[in-house]
Write an enzyme that holds these catalytic residues in place. Structure first.
Site, PDB file in Angstrom:
ATOM      1  CG  ASN A   1      81.874  51.715  62.486  1.00 28.11           C
ATOM      2  OD1 ASN A   1      83.009  51.375  63.263  1.00 28.11           O
ATOM      3  ND2 ASN A   1      82.478  52.157  61.284  1.00 28.11           N
TER       4      ASN A   1
ATOM      5  CD  GLU B   1      82.963  48.768  58.242  1.00 32.38           C
ATOM      6  OE1 GLU B   1      83.729  48.597  56.791  1.00 32.38           O
ATOM      7  OE2 GLU B   1      82.581  49.355  58.181  1.00 32.38           O
TER       8      GLU B   1
ATOM      9  CD  GLU C   1      75.601  56.084  65.117  1.00 27.85           C
ATOM     10  OE1 GLU C   1      75.602  54.605  64.591  1.00 27.85           O
ATOM     11  OE2 GLU C   1      75.215  56.784  65.088  1.00 27.85           O
TER      12      GLU C   1
ATOM     13  CB  CYS D   1      71.395  55.277  63.762  1.00 35.49           C
ATOM     14  SG  CYS D   1      72.905  53.195  63.102  1.00 35.49           S
TER      15      CYS D   1
HETATM   16  N1  THU Z   1      78.541  54.896  60.641  1.00 36.35           N
HETATM   17  C1  THU Z   1      78.516  53.687  61.938  1.00 36.35           C
HETATM   18  O1  THU Z   1      78.188  53.446  62.914  1.00 36.35           O
HETATM   19  N2  THU Z   1      77.956  55.020  62.247  1.00 36.35           N
HETATM   20  C2  THU Z   1      77.440  56.096  61.722  1.00 36.35           C
HETATM   21  O2  THU Z   1      76.328  57.016  62.452  1.00 36.35           O
HETATM   22  C3  THU Z   1      77.314  56.378  60.675  1.00 36.35           C
HETATM   23  C4  THU Z   1      77.849  55.220  59.211  1.00 36.35           C
HETATM   24  C5  THU Z   1      80.010  53.180  60.013  1.00 36.35           C
HETATM   25  C6  THU Z   1      78.768  52.122  59.278  1.00 36.35           C
HETATM   26  C7  THU Z   1      79.936  51.618  58.079  1.00 36.35           C
HETATM   27  O3  THU Z   1      80.603  51.001  59.255  1.00 36.35           O
HETATM   28  C8  THU Z   1      80.641  52.738  58.618  1.00 36.35           C
HETATM   29  O4  THU Z   1      80.513  53.990  58.929  1.00 36.35           O
HETATM   30  C9  THU Z   1      80.451  53.329  56.437  1.00 36.35           C
HETATM   31  O5  THU Z   1      79.610  53.645  56.448  1.00 36.35           O
END
Ligand code: THU
Length: 138
Positions: free
Chosen positions: A47, A49, A60, A94
């Site tokens: 991820n 942000e 994902e 996702c």
């Molecule tokens: N997040 C993911 O990267 N994948 C997931 O399957 C669930 C959530 C991330 C998005 C965000 O950066 C953080 O987790 C909190 O929601």
């Protein structure tokens, strides 16, 4: 672990490793994902942000983007890992992204950094998904 688990173990290891690189200063929730392509190659993603929160991207999404950028179009297995009490399921968006490139029976492993895991499939994660047939009016 059986010999059958070996490729999965490799996928989960890739997800675990890339999770370290996640950029998650706002949620402090690092996620790692890895998808396998039809070639057998593994594509990791984490991820990323952003201070403008909706601009952040999921692990994902990063893994899928790398698979497509590398010239593949098929996801044959998925692994996602996070430091959570229970295995973290992919968000709704996702699930739709994975469904675009996977089959209903494509295996998905959700894991925690502490070793818990859960196995499901792309189809079970997104029943009744929107697909191209819904745009067919003939
Ligand atoms: N997040 C993911 O990267 N994948 C997931 O399957 C669930 C959530 C991330 C998005 C965000 O950066 C953080 O987790 C909190 O929601």
């Amino acid at each position: 672990m059986s010999a059958d688990d070996e490729p999965l173990d490799e996928l989960l290891s890739a997800a675990r490793a890339v999770r370290e690189n996640a950029y998650a200063p706002y949620s402090r929730f690092k996620v790692g994902a890895a998808v396998r392509g039809a070639s057998g190659r593994i594509y990791p993603g984490c991820n990323v942000e952003n201070v403008a929160y909706p601009e952040g991207t999921c692990a994902e999404a990063g893994a899928i983007a790398l698979l497509i950028a590398s010239g593949e179009t098929e996801v044959t297995a998925v692994a996602v890992i996070a430091d959570s009490a229970a295995p973290v399921p992919p968000c709704g968006g996702c699930r739709q992204k994975l469904a675009e490139f996977a089959r209903h029976d494509t295996p998905v492993t959700l894991a925690t950094t502490e070793g818990a895991s859960l196995r499901t499939t792309v189809g079970d994660l997104l029943p009744g998904r929107f697909d191209a047939s819904h745009m067919d009016r003939t």
